[in-house]
Design a protein around this motif. Structure first.
Motif, PDB file in Angstrom:
ATOM      1  N   GLU A  47       0.845  -1.318  -0.156  1.00  0.00           N
ATOM      2  CA  GLU A  47      -0.054  -0.032  -0.033  1.00  0.00           C
ATOM      3  C   GLU A  47       0.891   1.293   0.030  1.00  0.00           C
ATOM      4  O   GLU A  47       0.572   2.160  -0.706  1.00  0.00           O
ATOM      5  N   MET A  88       2.149   1.793  -3.365  1.00  0.00           N
ATOM      6  CA  MET A  88       1.174   2.195  -4.391  1.00  0.00           C
ATOM      7  C   MET A  88       0.610   3.737  -4.108  1.00  0.00           C
ATOM      8  O   MET A  88       0.354   4.462  -4.904  1.00  0.00           O
ATOM      9  N   ASP A  89       0.783   4.042  -2.727  1.00  0.00           N
ATOM     10  CA  ASP A  89       0.656   5.629  -2.731  1.00  0.00           C
ATOM     11  C   ASP A  89       1.348   6.551  -3.625  1.00  0.00           C
ATOM     12  O   ASP A  89       1.045   7.443  -3.713  1.00  0.00           O
ATOM     13  N   ASN A  96       0.123   7.651  -6.687  1.00  0.00           N
ATOM     14  CA  ASN A  96      -1.202   8.321  -6.606  1.00  0.00           C
ATOM     15  C   ASN A  96      -0.721   9.602  -7.158  1.00  0.00           C
ATOM     16  O   ASN A  96       0.395  10.351  -7.215  1.00  0.00           O
ATOM     17  N   LEU A  97      -1.725  10.644  -7.643  1.00  0.00           N
ATOM     18  CA  LEU A  97      -1.645  11.861  -8.294  1.00  0.00           C
ATOM     19  C   LEU A  97      -0.881  12.802  -7.241  1.00  0.00           C
ATOM     20  O   LEU A  97       0.137  13.432  -7.448  1.00  0.00           O
ATOM     21  N   ASP A  98      -1.162  12.793  -5.986  1.00  0.00           N
ATOM     22  CA  ASP A  98      -0.681  13.510  -4.902  1.00  0.00           C
ATOM     23  C   ASP A  98      -0.334  12.792  -3.853  1.00  0.00           C
ATOM     24  O   ASP A  98      -1.071  12.875  -2.687  1.00  0.00           O
ATOM     25  N   PRO A  99       0.829  12.020  -3.945  1.00  0.00           N
ATOM     26  CA  PRO A  99       1.119  11.106  -2.598  1.00  0.00           C
ATOM     27  C   PRO A  99       1.226  11.916  -1.181  1.00  0.00           C
ATOM     28  O   PRO A  99       1.645  13.025  -1.339  1.00  0.00           O
ATOM     29  N   ASP A 147       0.579   5.937 -14.442  1.00  0.00           N
ATOM     30  CA  ASP A 147       0.460   6.061 -13.173  1.00  0.00           C
ATOM     31  C   ASP A 147       1.542   5.099 -12.646  1.00  0.00           C
ATOM     32  O   ASP A 147       1.091   4.307 -11.685  1.00  0.00           O
ATOM     33  N   SER A 148       2.735   5.354 -12.908  1.00  0.00           N
ATOM     34  CA  SER A 148       3.675   4.394 -12.567  1.00  0.00           C
ATOM     35  C   SER A 148       5.068   5.286 -12.363  1.00  0.00           C
ATOM     36  O   SER A 148       5.262   6.125 -12.745  1.00  0.00           O
ATOM     37  N   HIS A 155       0.091   1.552 -13.138  1.00  0.00           N
ATOM     38  CA  HIS A 155      -0.172   1.625 -11.552  1.00  0.00           C
ATOM     39  C   HIS A 155       1.078   0.909 -10.943  1.00  0.00           C
ATOM     40  O   HIS A 155       0.455   0.030 -10.145  1.00  0.00           O
ATOM     41  N   ASP A 211      -0.457  -2.832 -10.855  1.00  0.00           N
ATOM     42  CA  ASP A 211      -0.477  -2.819  -9.279  1.00  0.00           C
ATOM     43  C   ASP A 211       0.565  -3.429  -8.501  1.00  0.00           C
ATOM     44  O   ASP A 211       0.316  -4.314  -7.585  1.00  0.00           O
TER      45      ASP A 211
END
Lengths: 117, 403
Positions: free
Chosen positions: B265, B268-269, B272-275, B311-312, B327, B344
């Motif tokens: 997790e 993966m955060d 994100n767009l705005d971690p 998204d990576s 992702h 993911d």
């Protein structure tokens, strides 16, 4: 049963003197001449207190103290030395008392009695 | 505050058993994170960003990988100027045991403190991911004339029972309980509790006295959190320091990544767009060791055979050659071959994903060749027969695994 004390002291005369004086007080005394021997003997025998000189050949008292602490964590130790300057070595803080040697053994006997009471 | 007065101890002996198999061959602080980092890069970067330059790292289990990382990536200080990062493996200087607890590592290295005699000792865990300016904490410690300052993190009350919870009165610590069934709320906010982050500032004499006192106890596990801190409550001047996150977001970020699911997790955060954890802020850089690799590259742009990355995070040396990466977090030198699909997932250094392979919610450790047409993450039962699968269904393929 008499309380059992391990005396770690490299000077033979002092060893004999302290042993004699403390035996008079009713304690059972074993003595060794250096730190290495002390660590060996505490592996095999149980003691109620250790009286430890600091300046010794082979393994000095402070190193011995650290190893005693790791082997027998709650075994009381009295440092008995002619030198006050080792007080700033942090490991000596692990001793229950830091006494300066004197011809008069009253203070040592009192401390021993207080710790073993 | 003079940074010269502070010596930093990073406790990096953590086994991280719940992160198995990522910790099969490495201590938890050496576990890769966010593509190019290792977990220990976070406390180390925080320390140097805070101006602290006298750092000891205490290691124990499986420390080879950690030692290599520190040697190759953190050899940046000048000893002539009194700056250093020293690795201190359990040397058995006194006694014949490994470090038994966190406090034991300090006890067994008392000689370091004797030589340095710093005014303050900052104790950190090498296991945590966060961005923090320790200067502020040290400043507060000095202003409060504290013996010990503990950094605290606010968690919702219902989650607090899993942590060491502090009760404070006018920010002075009056109680510490490990995993309490009924945790005390923060007097400033009844919905949250204050938990210890395992980040401490001690004054020298208090640290020595309390560590020795604890070393003499046979009923102690010789741990700062479990034994030493509780024994000091009510006797010494202990203050809480409320964690200030250098990410400067509404939600504060501090993670002790204990499990595979939490590990997945938090990686993966990052995509994100705005971690919450901002790795791109040049005012608080996180540094690491990286081998020199050419820039990441994508090839093939046809209708069918087309590289796609969304998204990576891609590290140096990666080649996305007609594969599709969505992702996911890719470490250095990863190759994604034509028609493969990676979603993911977290791939460590030198992973090669064969053509037509499909990976979903998979963590692949270093140096693994995924054969053409392999599917992982789509059939939990089949995956479980071969690999470790976490409670949330993350499949972990260990280092050097051979199909």
């Amino acid at each position: 049963m008499a309380k059992k004390i391990l005396l770690v002291e490299d000077e033979e005369n002092e060893r004999l003197l302290y042993t004699e004086e403390l035996e008079k007080e009713g304690f059972e005394i074993k003595s060794v001449a250096d730190g290495k021997l002390a660590l060996k003997i505490i592996e095999k025998e149980n003691f109620d207190l250790i009286i430890l000189d600091l300046q010794m050949p082979m393994m000095d008292g402070i190193e011995t103290l650290g190893s005693i602490l790791m082997k027998k964590r709650n075994l009381p130790v009295i440092i008995y030395t002619a030198y006050p300057q080792y007080k700033d070595q942090f490991l000596t803080w692990a001793a229950d008392a830091y006494l300066i040697k004197s011809a008069d053994l009253t203070l040592l006997k009192e401390k021993v009695a207080a710790i073993l009471k | 505050m003079n940074p010269q007065d502070v010596t930093t101890f990073i406790l990096a002996g953590g086994k991280g058993e719940r992160l198995h198999p990522l910790t099969k061959d490495r201590a938890k602080p050496a576990v890769p994170f966010g593509g190019i980092y290792r977990i220990i890069d976070f406390p180390l970067s925080n320390a140097i960003n805070s101006g602290l330059r006298k750092i000891y790292i205490f290691t124990q289990y499986k420390s080879l990988s950690l030692q290599r990382h520190i040697r190759e990536g953190w050899n940046i200080f000048s000893r002539e100027l009194g700056e250093f990062i020293d690795m201190v493996p359990a040397q058995k200087r006194i006694g014949e045991d490994w470090y038994q607890g966190t406090a034991d590592s300090v006890m067994q290295n008392m000689n370091i403190l004797e030589e340095e005699r710093p005014k303050h000792i900052l104790i950190l865990s090498g296991d945590q991911v966060y961005k923090m300016d320790y200067k502020r904490m040290i400043q507060q410690h000095i202003e409060n004339k504290a013996d010990l300052t503990i950094s605290v993190f606010e968690v919702p009350r219902q989650d607090a029972h899993r942590f060491g919870v502090l009760s404070v009165k006018d920010e002075k610590v009056v109680e510490f309980r490990e995993k309490p069934s009924e945790p005390t709320a923060d007097p400033k906010n009844p919905d949250v509790c204050l938990i210890s982050m395992g980040i401490y500032i001690f004054n020298l004499d208090i640290l020595i006295k309390r560590t020795i006192e604890d070393a003499k106890r046979t009923d102690s596990s010789h741990d700062f959190g479990k034994d030493i801190i509780p024994s000091m409550i009510g006797k010494e001047n202990i203050y809480a320091f409320r964690f200030i996150d250098e990410n400067k977001k509404d939600t504060k970020y501090w993670k002790d990544i204990g499990t595979i699911d939490a590990y997945w997790e938090s990686n993966m955060d990052l995509v994100n767009l705005d971690p919450l954890l901002n790795l791109y802020d040049r005012t608080w850089p996180i540094r690491t060791f990286q081998e020199q690799y050419p820039p990441a590259k994508t090839v093939f742009s046809g209708e069918e055979r087309k590289a796609s990355v969304t998204d990576s995070m891609l590290s140096g040396g990666c080649i996305i050659s007609g594969g599709k990466v969505t992702h996911s977090v890719l470490s250095s030198n990863v190759r994604a071959n034509s028609f493969c699909e990676i979603t993911d997932s977290i791939l460590f250094d030198n992973v090669n994903v064969g053509r037509y392979s499909r990976l979903h919610k998979v963590i692949i450790d270093k140096n693994v060749q995924v054969p053409q047409g392999t599917e992982v993450g789509y059939n939990p039962e089949a995956d479980r027969k071969k690999f470790h699968v976490s409670p949330n269904g993350i499949v972990v393929i260990p280092k050097n695994y051979k199909w």
